[in-house]
Design a protein around this motif. Structure first.
Motif, PDB file in Angstrom:
ATOM      1  N   ALA A   1       0.822  -1.072  -0.174  1.00 34.06           N
ATOM      2  CA  ALA A   1       0.459   0.039  -0.169  1.00 34.06           C
ATOM      3  C   ALA A   1       0.814   1.625  -0.084  1.00 34.06           C
ATOM      4  N   LEU A   2       2.117   0.624   0.621  1.00 35.73           N
ATOM      5  CA  LEU A   2       2.848   2.579   0.973  1.00 35.73           C
ATOM      6  C   LEU A   2       3.798   2.707  -0.717  1.00 35.73           C
ATOM      7  N   SER A   3       4.762   1.908  -1.039  1.00 34.28           N
ATOM      8  CA  SER A   3       4.721   1.439  -2.230  1.00 34.28           C
ATOM      9  C   SER A   3       3.356   2.104  -3.173  1.00 34.28           C
ATOM     10  N   SER A   4       1.955   2.124  -3.315  1.00 36.11           N
ATOM     11  CA  SER A   4       1.555   3.095  -4.454  1.00 36.11           C
ATOM     12  C   SER A   4       1.525   3.521  -4.114  1.00 36.11           C
ATOM     13  N   GLY A   5       1.544   4.484  -3.195  1.00 37.94           N
ATOM     14  CA  GLY A   5       1.875   5.309  -2.444  1.00 37.94           C
ATOM     15  C   GLY A   5       3.510   6.500  -2.843  1.00 37.94           C
ATOM     16  N   TYR A   6       3.987   5.440  -3.169  1.00 38.17           N
ATOM     17  CA  TYR A   6       5.359   6.095  -3.058  1.00 38.17           C
ATOM     18  C   TYR A   6       5.865   6.613  -4.364  1.00 38.17           C
ATOM     19  N   THR A   7       5.636   5.448  -5.583  1.00 36.76           N
ATOM     20  CA  THR A   7       5.691   5.244  -6.594  1.00 36.76           C
ATOM     21  C   THR A   7       4.802   6.614  -7.473  1.00 36.76           C
ATOM     22  N   VAL A   8       3.899   6.344  -7.055  1.00 33.28           N
ATOM     23  CA  VAL A   8       3.442   7.600  -7.981  1.00 33.28           C
ATOM     24  C   VAL A   8       3.465   9.199  -7.894  1.00 33.28           C
ATOM     25  N   ALA A   9       3.306   8.873  -6.198  1.00 32.59           N
ATOM     26  CA  ALA A   9       4.350  10.648  -5.301  1.00 32.59           C
ATOM     27  C   ALA A   9       5.494  11.097  -6.116  1.00 32.59           C
TER      28      ALA A   9
ATOM     29  N   VAL B   1     -10.375  16.550   1.302  1.00 34.30           N
ATOM     30  CA  VAL B   1     -10.331  15.498   2.251  1.00 34.30           C
ATOM     31  C   VAL B   1      -9.479  15.198   3.448  1.00 34.30           C
ATOM     32  N   ILE B   2      -8.016  14.855   3.268  1.00 34.87           N
ATOM     33  CA  ILE B   2      -7.207  14.303   4.159  1.00 34.87           C
ATOM     34  C   ILE B   2      -7.511  15.127   5.532  1.00 34.87           C
ATOM     35  N   ALA B   3      -7.443  16.021   5.458  1.00 34.82           N
ATOM     36  CA  ALA B   3      -7.696  17.019   6.462  1.00 34.82           C
ATOM     37  C   ALA B   3      -9.238  17.112   7.378  1.00 34.82           C
ATOM     38  N   ARG B   4     -10.706  16.388   6.424  1.00 34.08           N
ATOM     39  CA  ARG B   4     -11.488  15.901   7.424  1.00 34.08           C
ATOM     40  C   ARG B   4     -11.612  15.030   8.026  1.00 34.08           C
ATOM     41  N   ILE B   5     -10.419  13.636   7.765  1.00 43.60           N
ATOM     42  CA  ILE B   5     -10.273  12.811   8.432  1.00 43.60           C
ATOM     43  C   ILE B   5      -9.611  12.833   9.459  1.00 43.60           C
TER      44      ILE B   5
ATOM     45  N   HIS C   1      -1.198   9.934   0.409  1.00 39.62           N
ATOM     46  CA  HIS C   1      -1.815   9.658   1.629  1.00 39.62           C
ATOM     47  C   HIS C   1      -3.942   9.166   0.407  1.00 39.62           C
ATOM     48  N   LEU C   2      -4.425   9.861   0.174  1.00 40.36           N
ATOM     49  CA  LEU C   2      -5.260   9.446  -0.847  1.00 40.36           C
ATOM     50  C   LEU C   2      -4.930   8.923  -1.869  1.00 40.36           C
ATOM     51  N   THR C   3      -4.094   8.487  -1.907  1.00 43.86           N
ATOM     52  CA  THR C   3      -3.260   7.694  -3.317  1.00 43.86           C
ATOM     53  C   THR C   3      -3.546   6.195  -2.711  1.00 43.86           C
ATOM     54  N   MET C   4      -3.234   6.011  -1.787  1.00 47.51           N
ATOM     55  CA  MET C   4      -2.747   4.503  -0.644  1.00 47.51           C
ATOM     56  C   MET C   4      -4.567   4.595  -0.399  1.00 47.51           C
ATOM     57  N   ILE C   5      -5.228   5.382   0.227  1.00 46.11           N
ATOM     58  CA  ILE C   5      -6.296   4.752   0.338  1.00 46.11           C
ATOM     59  C   ILE C   5      -7.665   4.266  -0.817  1.00 46.11           C
ATOM     60  N   VAL C   6      -7.256   4.988  -2.697  1.00 41.96           N
ATOM     61  CA  VAL C   6      -7.637   4.358  -3.186  1.00 41.96           C
ATOM     62  C   VAL C   6      -7.390   3.186  -3.396  1.00 41.96           C
ATOM     63  N   ALA C   7      -5.885   2.826  -3.184  1.00 43.05           N
ATOM     64  CA  ALA C   7      -5.305   1.349  -4.191  1.00 43.05           C
ATOM     65  C   ALA C   7      -5.943   0.635  -3.148  1.00 43.05           C
TER      66      ALA C   7
END
Lengths: 411, 129, 129
Positions: A292-300, B115-119, A320-326
């Protein structure tokens, strides 16, 4: 004393963190069909991941640049973009397999509907990513993953014919009767992909940046990798050996987690089974965090966003949004009641296909004095690195044709 | 002859040393990767071939799309960081300003605020406990 | 103008003969006096160590790198002294044999996708060091 403890902790977490759902499933499948005749691939894979992790950790620590930043710098936006799409997709597949693995293990322990466990597992993974300190996360998952030593214990309790196992291990390139040569090589590639998954490198290099490694950390890291990974590889071999001893003679082909742990239950009863299941939950949970972290790392890292668990989530919002989506996509895929074991088998093969994309840029940058200063790769690392370049390329090119020719190893 | 040739200087190649590198702000926070560079003539007018030309700005955001697919981004869509904000060039490009002072981080801010600040826990420092 | 417009452009001599493609744009960075002393020691993150990072002023265009073979990536080998790992380094050198630097003063015309050089331009050594 504190230093010694730190060293021990590092090595132990490297051992416990080595095995993930890919290693678990592939080794059990291979053990049940080919005995130990593919153990040499585990050895090749372990040496490879040691080399690769050492290089990427060193590059990240010295230059402060994690793997995917370097991939984009070196390959340019187009090739790196194609690389990102491929890496992200495979990473997502691996994440799906890991979350599925947690759910399967919990289902085995509780007989509660796996779909419920999928949601619980994904939510727990997210919560750890959201709240827990990086080092705590890494250490707890790694230490509990050590419980997979239960496979080794089971092997001893089974009291196998060691001479026979050794003979199997020595029969390189000779699949046991009834198994085709094509399938043998297909599983060789799969095992290699399971040992050398690209996500481990994204995670490893980004972790070096997250923890702001110093020169002292660098030598400690080398020690962790060079002792921890081979011992972790030994766990992989124990899993394959258990399957070879119990499942192969009964020609049971592994298609579920309960079959993978069958030898453990047979040898050590409920207690050992419970230990191993806890180990599987920890190992897959740890790997789910890493993927999950890697999915965020790569895109970011490709897009130059701020990233890292060491930042407050609000300071790395898109990461963090990328990880949530993944995680949501992974849950979505699992909800279609796809078989996590099948997803795992697919993910390790595609890992082998994508490996050159991450391997080559790291190999190149590890030699660039502008990034590395005095820490450029030495002669030995480069000689080995070049040998592995060939192996990695051959495995990547052979993977898809072998998959098609053997019907993903079923022939 | 230009001024730079007489002063101390370092020769680099744009693609090899600048494009696709990470930009960090004054405190070391990541800002973007360099998607492209804008070049202008000596007095800031359009480039004349063969005459003095210099880098005016680092481009980000939509410029990645044209690097990927070809073509030229309309200047109105450029997200720019003035070259005068660039302080250091190494394996990263370091700015002399804070990233919040730049007008290009809207997507990060949008995701953060909406999004993030609201969680719950979105502002929690993970290293503090 | 942006660097992306120049990269991969076809390069012609004064008589319209094809010479290759632009693979990079060479810049000269003005260096300012640098007092910062990099911290070193066992407890300082390595990434803050002695890696080269220069305090820079203006960045001026000094020339174009033209490769007769293709406009693809260099992985950085062609113009630096790095020769390892041998397998990749020698492949890259072979792929980009014949690359030369042309001074910006000798660029005559820039149109979309095509760059024409002045009569009697000089093929300069492309290496950075």
């Amino acid at each position: 004393m504190k230093r010694l403890l730190g060293v021990a902790l590092g090595i132990l977490t490297a051992i416990g963190g080595f095995v993930d759902i890919g290693d678990l499933v592939t080794n059990a499948v291979v053990g049940s069909r080919f005995g130990l005749s593919l153990v040499w691939v585990v050895v090749v894979g372990v040496v490879g991941i040691c080399l690769f992790a050492e290089m990427s950790g060193r590059v990240a620590a010295v230059s402060g640049r994690a793997t995917f930043e370097i991939i984009r710098e070196r390959l340019g936006p187009r090739m790196a973009g194609a690389n990102l799409v491929a890496s992200f997709a495979i990473n997502l597949l691996t994440l799906t397999a890991e979350v599925g693995g947690i759910a399967l293990a919990l289902h085995l322990a509780s007989s509660v509907e796996p779909r419920l466990w999928i949601v619980v597992a994904a939510a727990a993974v997210w919560l750890v990513l959201w709240r827990v300190k990086f080092s705590i996360m890494e250490n707890v998952a790694g230490l509990l993953g050590l419980l997979l030593v239960g496979f080794g214990v089971a092997l001893f309790l089974l009291g196998p014919d060691w001479g026979d196992l050794l003979a199997q291990a020595a029969s390189i390139g000779q699949p046991p009767g009834g198994q085709s040569m094509g399938s043998y090589w297909f599983y060789a590639v799969a095992l290699f992909g399971a040992a050398m998954t690209p996500y481990e490198v994204f995670f490893f290099s980004s972790g070096a940046v997250e923890e702001k490694w110093t020169a002292k950390d660098l030598s400690q890291n080398r020690l962790n990798v060079l002792t921890g990974f081979p011992l972790g590889g030994l766990l992989s071999v124990a899993i394959a050996a258990c399957a070879a001893v119990v499942l192969m003679p009964q020609s049971i082909e592994v298609s579920s987690l309960s079959q993978i742990v069958l030898p453990v239950a047979q040898a050590g009863g409920t207690l050992l089974l419970a230990v191993v299941i806890l180990g599987i939950v920890a190992a897959t949970f740890g790997a789910a965090l890493e993927t999950a972290l890697s999915s965020g790392y790569t895109v970011a890292q490709y897009l130059g966003w701020s990233w890292g668990k060491f930042r407050r989530p609000a300071k790395a919002a898109r990461f963090h949004l990328t990880m949530i989506v993944a995680l949501l996509i992974a849950v979505g895929i699992l909800m279609t009641s796809v078989d996590p074991i099948a997803v795992t088998e697919m993910s390790v093969v595609f890992s082998a296909v994508a490996l050159p994309l991450t391997y080559v840029p790291i190999l190149v940058v590890a030699n660039d004095p502008e990034y590395m200063g005095e820490h450029v790769s030495g002669k030995v690392a480069n000689a080995l690195g070049s040998v592995y370049l060939v192996i990695v390329l051959v495995a990547a090119l052979a993977a898809i044709p072998l998959m098609i020719a053997t019907g993903a190893g079923s022939a | 002859m230009s001024d730079i040739e007489r002063a101390a200087r370092r020769v680099i190649d744009a693609r090899l040393h600048l494009l696709d590198r990470q930009v960090l702000d004054v405190v070391g926070e990541p800002v973007t990767a360099i998607d492209d560079l804008e070049i202008v003539g000596a007095d800031g007018e359009e480039v004349v071939p063969g005459r003095t030309a210099r880098v005016a700005a680092v481009l980000a955001g939509p410029a990645i799309v044209t690097r990927l697919l070809g073509g030229h981004p309309p200047p109105s869509r450029w997200e720019r960081i003035e070259w005068s904000h660039v302080e250091r060039v190494g394996t990263t490009v370091d700015l002399s300003v804070d990233r919040d002072a730049l007008d290009l981080d809207w997507s990060e801010r949008w995701v953060r605020d909406r999004v993030i600040a609201r969680i719950p826990g979105g502002l929690h420092d993970p290293e503090s406990d | 103008m942006i660097i992306g417009d120049l990269l991969a452009s076809r390069v012609l001599d004064h008589d319209g003969g094809g010479l290759g493609h632009v693979v990079d744009v060479r810049l000269a960075l003005e260096l300012r006096d640098d007092d910062a002393d990099p911290e070193t020691g066992d407890d300082v993150p390595l990434s803050q160590g002695a890696l080269r990072s220069d305090l820079v002023g203006q960045a001026e265009v000094v020339g174009l790198l033209v490769s007769p073979h293709n406009g693809g990536s260099f992985l950085g080998y062609e113009r630096t002294g790095v020769r390892s790992p041998w397998m990749i380094a020698s492949l890259m050198r072979r792929m980009h044999r014949g690359t030369f630097l042309v001074a910006w003063e000798q660029v005559e015309q820039i149109e979309e996708g095509t760059i024409t050089l002045a009569q009697g331009f000089d093929r300069l050594d492309p290496s950075l060091h």
